[in-house]
Each structure stands twice: as structure tokens, then as C-alpha cells.
Design a protein around this motif. Structure first.
Motif, mmCIF file in Angstrom:
data_model
loop_
_atom_site.group_PDB
_atom_site.id
_atom_site.type_symbol
_atom_site.label_atom_id
_atom_site.label_comp_id
_atom_site.label_asym_id
_atom_site.label_seq_id
_atom_site.Cartn_x
_atom_site.Cartn_y
_atom_site.Cartn_z
ATOM 1 N N GLU A 194 -3.072 -1.002 4.616
ATOM 2 C CA GLU A 194 -3.912 -1.173 3.496
ATOM 3 C C GLU A 194 -5.650 -1.422 4.435
ATOM 4 O O GLU A 194 -6.358 -0.599 3.794
ATOM 5 C CB GLU A 194 -3.746 -2.374 2.722
ATOM 6 C CG GLU A 194 -4.739 -2.672 1.524
ATOM 7 C CD GLU A 194 -4.153 -3.965 0.792
ATOM 8 O OE1 GLU A 194 -4.949 -4.352 -0.108
ATOM 9 O OE2 GLU A 194 -3.247 -4.435 1.269
ATOM 10 N N ARG A 195 -5.881 -2.162 5.144
ATOM 11 C CA ARG A 195 -6.989 -2.349 5.521
ATOM 12 C C ARG A 195 -7.854 -1.159 6.471
ATOM 13 O O ARG A 195 -8.905 -1.038 6.281
ATOM 14 C CB ARG A 195 -7.127 -3.672 6.173
ATOM 15 C CG ARG A 195 -6.580 -5.038 5.347
ATOM 16 C CD ARG A 195 -7.836 -5.228 4.432
ATOM 17 N NE ARG A 195 -8.967 -5.609 4.825
ATOM 18 C CZ ARG A 195 -9.494 -6.949 5.049
ATOM 19 N NH1 ARG A 195 -8.530 -7.844 4.965
ATOM 20 N NH2 ARG A 195 -10.513 -6.991 5.772
ATOM 21 N N VAL A 196 -6.891 -0.815 7.190
ATOM 22 C CA VAL A 196 -7.605 0.158 8.235
ATOM 23 C C VAL A 196 -7.436 1.711 7.496
ATOM 24 O O VAL A 196 -8.405 2.422 7.720
ATOM 25 C CB VAL A 196 -6.773 0.333 9.637
ATOM 26 C CG1 VAL A 196 -7.363 1.151 10.567
ATOM 27 C CG2 VAL A 196 -7.042 -1.099 10.133
ATOM 28 N N TRP A 197 -6.110 2.092 6.921
ATOM 29 C CA TRP A 197 -5.918 3.132 6.858
ATOM 30 C C TRP A 197 -6.427 3.311 5.130
ATOM 31 O O TRP A 197 -6.060 4.672 4.704
ATOM 32 C CB TRP A 197 -4.519 3.806 6.861
ATOM 33 C CG TRP A 197 -4.355 4.248 8.443
ATOM 34 C CD1 TRP A 197 -4.382 5.477 8.737
ATOM 35 C CD2 TRP A 197 -4.164 3.388 9.285
ATOM 36 N NE1 TRP A 197 -4.491 5.252 10.231
ATOM 37 C CE2 TRP A 197 -4.228 4.088 10.592
ATOM 38 C CE3 TRP A 197 -3.967 1.930 9.613
ATOM 39 C CZ2 TRP A 197 -3.960 3.629 11.861
ATOM 40 C CZ3 TRP A 197 -3.882 1.651 10.932
ATOM 41 C CH2 TRP A 197 -3.553 2.557 12.123
ATOM 42 N N ASP A 198 -6.605 2.443 4.383
ATOM 43 C CA ASP A 198 -6.994 2.487 3.154
ATOM 44 C C ASP A 198 -5.819 2.984 2.124
ATOM 45 O O ASP A 198 -5.987 3.566 1.232
ATOM 46 C CB ASP A 198 -8.332 3.510 2.834
ATOM 47 C CG ASP A 198 -9.047 3.265 1.714
ATOM 48 O OD1 ASP A 198 -9.066 2.094 1.079
ATOM 49 O OD2 ASP A 198 -9.941 4.096 1.045
ATOM 50 N N TYR A 199 -4.755 2.603 2.462
ATOM 51 C CA TYR A 199 -3.592 2.784 1.793
ATOM 52 C C TYR A 199 -3.457 1.965 0.609
ATOM 53 O O TYR A 199 -3.233 0.627 0.912
ATOM 54 C CB TYR A 199 -2.352 2.642 2.672
ATOM 55 C CG TYR A 199 -2.100 4.299 3.259
ATOM 56 C CD1 TYR A 199 -3.085 5.122 3.397
ATOM 57 C CD2 TYR A 199 -1.031 4.255 4.180
ATOM 58 C CE1 TYR A 199 -2.766 6.329 4.174
ATOM 59 C CE2 TYR A 199 -0.669 5.498 4.994
ATOM 60 C CZ TYR A 199 -1.733 6.452 5.098
ATOM 61 O OH TYR A 199 -1.363 7.564 5.740
ATOM 62 N N GLY A 200 -3.325 2.491 -0.562
ATOM 63 C CA GLY A 200 -3.090 1.492 -1.646
ATOM 64 C C GLY A 200 -1.643 1.333 -2.170
ATOM 65 O O GLY A 200 -1.200 0.777 -3.217
ATOM 66 N N TRP A 201 -0.886 2.106 -1.156
ATOM 67 C CA TRP A 201 0.558 2.256 -1.611
ATOM 68 C C TRP A 201 1.146 2.180 -0.019
ATOM 69 O O TRP A 201 0.705 2.125 0.727
ATOM 70 C CB TRP A 201 0.769 3.575 -2.232
ATOM 71 C CG TRP A 201 0.659 4.792 -1.263
ATOM 72 C CD1 TRP A 201 1.254 5.202 -0.498
ATOM 73 C CD2 TRP A 201 -0.719 5.521 -1.446
ATOM 74 N NE1 TRP A 201 0.673 6.354 0.188
ATOM 75 C CE2 TRP A 201 -0.829 6.554 -0.670
ATOM 76 C CE3 TRP A 201 -1.900 5.196 -2.150
ATOM 77 C CZ2 TRP A 201 -1.838 7.234 -0.380
ATOM 78 C CZ3 TRP A 201 -3.183 5.950 -1.950
ATOM 79 C CH2 TRP A 201 -2.841 6.976 -0.916
#
Length: 236
Positions: A194-201
Motif C-alpha cells: 500500500e505504501r510503496v506500490w500505491d496498491y489500494g487493493w
């Protein structure tokens, strides 16, 4: 605002043309090439903002092309693989790719992943420095974090080990910053996604595992500890 230039290497004519049209409709400038050698020439000539590389392309396969690109640049790279469980996914990440997308893919999903990578690369230059020179001087001492012989300059975005500079890709730098801001704290793979790859899922945690291994190879194998069943933590 300057348009984003995408290098897309794909040997399947139908996929290449359809994906190029979809990306161009979303405002990207696309250079599409049918093989790895042509892709390498285009990369060197055009210096794109991001590269999309299919793993299985003729001439120079996608993994080898990624490795060549990474030798010359920190430009973000997304690998395209026909199978989620393929060893090619791991090989691509180990070669320096920042993310991967499984084929067949939805055009909107691909665009979302491209934008996510570009967002985090746009932030790789570090936090804003508003507040004038005095504020910068006041924060200078706190900007360099030290963990044994490892120094992380959070303002200059530089890393030194034993006084020697360590070259990190923007994704590796963002990963190290997450660890550096919470030394001794176990960070789960989901949090790092979530924090590094910006995955909201939910995403594939292999992306995290391979990048941790790459980071360990550069800053020291013992610096990042695996906490089985929970995640990773940086040793202070």
C-alpha cells in the motif's frame, strides 16, 4: 503538463495495437515495438518515462531487456506476463522491474497500474522543502538517519554504507524510507504494498519479497530481518 511517454514492447500484433490505442486514448504518447532489440534502440533514442515489457518477445527477451535498461537508467519498468505463477515474473522483478501485470489484462487496470507507478516515482525526489533556508538548516541533522554503518539521507535521497554511496532505484529508495522511518517495527507485506506500490487493493506479495532481497543485496543481508508470518523490520 508534459505528456507521458511510454515504451511498449510486445510481439503480438493484436495486443500491441489494441494496447497502444487504449493508452493513447488516455493521453499517453506510446512508442510500440515488436521485439526486444528494437525496444532497446527505442529506449536509448527516446528516453521514455516508463517501459512496459512483455516477458516473451523475440530477439532480446523482456527480462534481458529490463536488465539492459536498468544498467542505464532508473526509469520505471512494468513487466507483462501471460501467467501469474510464472517464474518469469520473479525473474523480471529480480532484473529490476518495479511491478508486473498479468495477461490478459483490462486496459483500465493497466492504466491504473501505470499511473500508480508514475505517482510514486514522481514522489521519489522526497518531501517538499517549503519553509525557507532556516527550516532546512534546522532539519538538516534529522534528515540523515543512521543505522550502524548505513546512512539514509531523506532530503538528498542518498544512501551510504560505510561511507560509500549505494545506488538504489526509486522503488528501492521508497522501500528503504518506509523501513527507516519505523526502525525495529515489523511492517507487513500488505502495508508495504500500500505504501510503496500505491496498491489500494491486495497485490502479489512476491513484488515485496523480491525488492526486499534486492535491497538487502545493496545495504547488507542482515540489515532487514524477516519476521515469519508477519513481515519485515529494519534493525536499528
Amino acid at each position: 503538463m508534459a505528456e507521458t511517454h511510454v515504451l511498449f514492447v510486445e510481439d503480438d500484433d493484436v495486443i500491441r495495437e489494441a494496447t497502444q490505442l487504449a493508452l493513447e486514448r488516455d493521453g499517453f504518447v506510446v512508442t510500440a515495438m515488436p521485439d526486444g532489440l528494437a525496444g532497446l534502440e527505442a529506449f536509448r533514442a527516446d528516453r521514455p518515462d516508463i517501459a512496459l515489457l512483455d516477458v516473451m518477445v523475440p530477439g532480446l527477451d523482456g527480462v534481458s531487456l529490463c536488465r539492459r535498461i536498468r544498467d542505464e537508467s532508473t526509469v520505471p519498468v512494468i513487466m507483462l506476463s501471460a501467467r501469474a505463477d510464472s517464474i518469469d515474473v520473479v525473474l523480471g522483478l529480480e532484473a529490476g522491474a518495479d511491478d508486473y501485470v498479468t495477461k490478459p489484462f483490462d486496459g483500465a487496470v493497466l492504466v491504473a497500474r501505470i499511473r500508480a507507478v508514475l505517482r510514486r516515482f514522481g514522489h521519489a525526489s522526497g518531501p517538499g522543502r517549503a519553509g525557507g533556508a532556516s527550516a532546512e538548516q534546522a532539519d538538516a541533522a534529522e534528515a540523515v538517519l543512521r543505522f550502524g554503518d548505513l546512512e539514509v539521507d531523506t532530503e538528498g535521497m542518498e544512501v551510504r554504507k560505510g561511507g560509500e554511496n549505494v545506488a538504489l532505484t526509486p522503488t528501492e529508495m521508497r522501500l528503504l524510507l518506509e523501513f527507516s522511518h519505523a526502525p525495529g517495527t515489523v511492517l507487513s507485506r500488505d502495508r508495504l504494498l500500500e505504501r510503496v506500490w500505491d496498491y489500494g487493493w491486495g497485490g502479489d506479495t512476491r513484488v515485496v519479497d523480491v525488492h526486499v532481497q534486492r535491497l538487502r543485496g545493496k545495504i547488507g543481508q542482515d540489515r532487514i530481518e524477516t519476521v515469519r508470518g508477519f513481515g519485515y523490520k529494519l534493525r536499528g
